[in-house]
Motif scaffolding. Structure first.
Motif, short mmCIF file in Angstrom:
data_model
loop_
_atom_site.label_atom_id
_atom_site.label_comp_id
_atom_site.label_asym_id
_atom_site.label_seq_id
_atom_site.Cartn_x
_atom_site.Cartn_y
_atom_site.Cartn_z
N ARG A 111 0.88 -1.17 0.00
CA ARG A 111 0.00 0.00 0.00
C ARG A 111 0.91 1.22 0.00
N SER A 112 0.37 2.37 -0.46
CA SER A 112 1.21 3.58 -0.44
C SER A 112 1.35 4.07 1.00
N GLY A 113 2.48 4.67 1.31
CA GLY A 113 2.69 5.18 2.66
C GLY A 113 3.59 6.40 2.62
N ARG A 114 4.02 6.84 3.77
CA ARG A 114 4.93 8.00 3.84
C ARG A 114 6.34 7.55 3.43
N ALA B 270 -0.09 20.23 -2.81
CA ALA B 270 -0.32 18.94 -3.47
C ALA B 270 -0.53 17.87 -2.40
N TYR B 271 -1.23 16.73 -2.80
CA TYR B 271 -1.39 15.61 -1.86
C TYR B 271 -1.37 14.30 -2.64
N ASN B 272 -1.02 13.23 -1.92
CA ASN B 272 -1.21 11.87 -2.44
C ASN B 272 -1.54 10.96 -1.25
N ALA B 273 -1.58 9.62 -1.47
CA ALA B 273 -2.00 8.70 -0.41
C ALA B 273 -1.08 8.78 0.80
N ALA B 274 0.16 9.22 0.60
CA ALA B 274 1.10 9.27 1.73
C ALA B 274 0.90 10.52 2.58
#
Length: 808
Positions: A491-494, A660-664
């Protein structure tokens, strides 16, 4: 002796005989003189003083409350001092009033009978008895005896009827008992139901002809057959109460019988005719029947009977009448001919098995016959299932066989239910096939540590029956887990995180308590595994964080299972990359442009990144007077680079940022920009609208709109017109306060005017309705000036403005 001393002398004492009614209080007194003063004592001569007796007045008075018969007797008082003593004795007699033990009852007797009445009463002294008849004393006579309360009258007649009284008396009182004697004296009469009788019997039956006339005294009974006196025999007898009995009837007993009753007051008679028929015979077929559930059958009942008699048929099942209405169409009674009947049973059920009876009734006799019907069906439910032994994957079960319903049980099926199954499911067993003579088997391939219920279903040639009641709920034993988690993936994370996800193992396959996961991973191409325990059985993800791990590093990953019993298998190895992380750059070239009173357009640019690629952007905005923490937020998705903010307040300064944003997670925000929404449009509508119509041309004029201080300046005007019933308006824009509108079609038009400003359109004027006539031009003589006035300004001034330059 001492001077003046002398022995006691009783001066006053109770009488020699004291009489008292039972229940009253008796007082007896003894008063004595003497020196020294004598003491007085009391005793009952033959027996003890009554326990309830009390001494009063220095023992001079003996008091006995609620005196009873047993208190009667001789009492003695004794006066005593040092000089001597003196005694007095007297008798206490207790009497009671007479009291009835037995009273009289009203009596009625036939004349000639004997009367015996007894009166019984108690009392002390014992009562004596006297008799009165109709209030007058009764004395012994030839037929009348009176002894000790018994009255006897022999051979009573009408003169003895009347009211009698018995008196019981002693010297203290008298009591009375009354009763009426009625003497019956009547000629014989017969009740209506005995008067004319026809008796029908079959040969060999017993006949009883009743003859019980009512009469007083009892009548003498005589019988005749035809005109001759009846001769009694062993077979034909007159019973003690007068009825006639004939045993083993035959044709010779047919005829007319007369019974006569006679007494001193008269006579009466009855007639009965007897006819003797052939006995009815009956045959019910078939005799013993075996059927299978769902089949049908006809039972046939034939009667052979005397041709002069009518027959009626009745059907029974196990002795109870069959209710053809209730039986749901399974039974039908079919009358074939006068002397036979059929019972049709359709689509037979197990409950229809039993003894079927056919009963035939005639005026002379009733005969019946029975047949046994056996119904074969699927087996009944087996007896309750008992769990004998349990392991982690097996259960040994036993049961008792149910009814085979007349077809031997060929095999059993075992079924189980758990919280994870869809209802009841057939389970694998040892032996594989459970034959009908077995009463136990083992369920196999069960899951460990799961609660099961079991039941058994029996089958025979005819079908499968209902299941047994379920066994008690039982849990299989624990075992090491056998099932690893499925779908292990990333899964995506930081940044610096490896996120490992999987589908949790259902409780059904956890096999015991203390269930958890072992997450094992290693960078591609290395040897040793890093292992981490995850103790929650519901867990579906594990995050490994390591600052030294660069983004998008590939790892080999597997996830295993364990419980209190031990470690289970791992999932197959998959390759998962560490996270690329959240965006690192802030958007640049952010511009905010005010479009209207409630809208601001925000635009930006984004620098391409190799890692932390954005999924979208978030715009935050807040009013000049507010803190940034109170900002409203709007998100875009994908790589869009602008967004229109709507629903803002008019004439207001806003601050805006973009990130900006993403899953992390989120990237850093841009520097804040500012933009102010426009002032709101004018609230005043155009006023004093006037118009002149010239055919399809309408010339309009109005007064200019003056905005308020916080409203936008007027930049011009819009004239909106549409046909009535339409929703789309046509628009003419003008900088002036007048306009000419061309109405293209026939019909009624609706016209409105509003001011135009930077902040949008102002409030519209009231609507004007104008009819349009196609063709012919309206001449100047027909032209009319219309005013829609809100103030009394001069009309002439505006008229000059409105007149178009074309010639009229």
């Amino acid at each position: 002796g001492v001077m003046g001393e002398y022995e006691p002398k009783i001066e006053v004492h109770f009488p020699y005989t004291v009489t008292a009614a039972r229940g009253t209080t008796v007082k007896m007194e003894c008063f004595a003189l003497g020196n020294p003063v004598p003491t007085i004592s009391w005793r009952k001569v033959n027996g003890h003083n009554p326990s309830k007796a009390r001494l009063r007045k220095s023992q001079a008075v003996l008091e006995i409350p609620n005196v009873q018969l047993e208190d009667a007797g001789m009492y003695e008082c004794k006066a005593e001092n040092s000089r001597g003593r003196n005694v007095f004795r007297g008798q206490l007699q207790v009497y009671t009033y007479p009291h009835w033990v037995e009273k009289l009852n009203d009596t009625q007797l036939d004349s000639g009978d004997q009367l015996r009445w007894e009166c019984k009463a108690t009392g002390k002294p014992r009562p004596t008895y006297r008799w009165l008849k109709n209030g007058v004393p009764l004395w012994p006579q030839s037929r009348i005896e009176m002894v000790n309360g018994v009255l006897m009258i022999h051979s009573v007649n009408l003169s003895d009827a009347g009211m009698y009284q018995c008196l019981a008396e002693n010297k203290y009182g008298t009591i009375y008992a009354s009763a009426e004697l009625k003497i019956l004296a009547s000629a014989p009469t017969f009740p209506l139901n005995q008067l004319r009788k026809t008796i029908v019997v079959t040969k060999g039956q017993e006949v009883v002809i009743e003859c019980k006339p009512q009469a007083s005294p009892k009548p003498t009974i005589t019988w005749k057959k035809g005109d001759k006196a009846l001769r009694e025999s062993k077979r034909i007898t007159i019973l003690p109460h007068g009825s006639l009995r004939i045993l083993n009837a035959s044709k010779s007993d047919e005829g007319r019988y007369l019974c006569q009753g006679v007494n001193v007051f008269g006579s009466a008679e009855i007639i009965a005719s007897v006819s003797v028929k052939e006995p009815t015979r009956i045959e019910l077929t078939p005799k013993k029947i075996e059927l299978t559930v769902g089949e049908s059958i006809v039972l046939s009942c034939k009667a052979l009977h005397d041709s002069t008699l009518d027959v009626t048929f009745y059907w029974t099942l196990n002795g109870q009448p069959i209710d053809f209405e209730k039986e749901g169409g399974h039974f039908e009674s079919i009358k074939a001919q006068a002397s036979s009947a059929d019972l049709m049973i359709r689509n037979i059920l197990l409950m229809h098995a039993g003894r079927y009876g056919c009963r035939v009734q005639t005026a002379a006799d009733t005969v019946s016959d029975e047949t046994e019907l056996l119904v074969r069906g699927p087996p009944g439910p087996p007896g309750v299932v008992i769990v004998e032994e349990i392991t982690d994957t097996t259960a040994t079960l036993s049961w008792s066989p149910g009814a085979d319903n007349h077809s031997p049980i060929s095999l059993y099926n075992l079924q189980a239910r758990s919280p994870f199954s869809l209802g009841w499911q057939t389970v694998k067993t040892v032996p594989d096939v459970i034959s009908g003579d077995m009463e136990s088997a083992m369920a196999v391939e069960l899951n460990p540590w799961v609660e099961y219920e079991f039941r058994v279903v029996a089958t025979n040639k005819i079908g499968t029956g209902d299941p047994s009641a379920p066994s008690r709920v039982i849990r299989t034993n624990e075992a090491v887990p056998k099932t690893p988690p499925a779908n292990v993936s990333g899964r995506s994370g930081r940044r610096h995180e490896l996120v490992i996800a999987w589908e949790p193992v259902s409780e059904e396959f956890q096999n015991g308590e203390g269930f958890g996961y072992i997450v094992a991973f290693r960078p591609n191409g290395t040897r040793g595994w890093k292992e981490k325990m995850v103790t929650s059985s519901d867990a579906s993800k594990f995050i490994y964080r390591d600052e030294s791990v660069p983004p998008l590093t590939p790892f080999e990953v597997k996830v295993g299972v364990y419980n209190n019993k031990g470690d289970g298998p791992f999932s197959p190895i998959v390759v998962i990359c560490s996270a690329e992380g959240e965006p690192t750059a802030a958007p640049i070239d952010v511009k905010a442009t005010s479009l209207s009173v409630s809208e601001i357009l925000v635009a930006w640019k984004h620098i391409k990144e190799s890692l932390g690629r954005p999924q979208g952007f978030e715009v935050g905005y807040w009013k000049d007077m507010e803190q940034e923490e109170a900002a409203e937020k709007v998100k875009t998705e994908g790589n869009e680079s602008s967004i229109l903010l709507t629903g803002l307040e008019g004439n207001t300064l806003y601050h805006l940022t973009v990130r900006a944003y993403n899953a992390a997670g989120y990237g850093p925000p841009s520097t804040a920009v500012r933009a102010a929404t426009k002032k709101s449009p004018p609230s005043q509508p155009p006023s004093n609208i006037m118009w002149i119509q010239d055919g399809s041309h309408v010339s309009l004029g109005w007064e200019p709109v003056r905005p308020l201080a916080n409203e936008s300046d007027v930049m011009g005007y819009k004239v909106l017109f549409r046909q009535e019933g339409q929703s789309n308006s046509q628009v003419i824009e003008t900088q002036k306060t007048s306009a000419v509108v061309l109405l293209p079609d026939v019909g009624v038009y609706i016209i409105e005017v509003c001011a135009v400003s930077e902040g949008g359109d102002g409030t519209a004027s009231p609507q004007i309705r104008v009819p349009s006539f196609s063709g012919g031009k309206v001449t100047s003589a027909q032209s009319t000036l219309h005013v829609l006035s809100t103030s009394s300004s001069s009309v002439t001034l505006l008229l000059a403005l409105m007149v178009p330059s074309t010639s009229w």
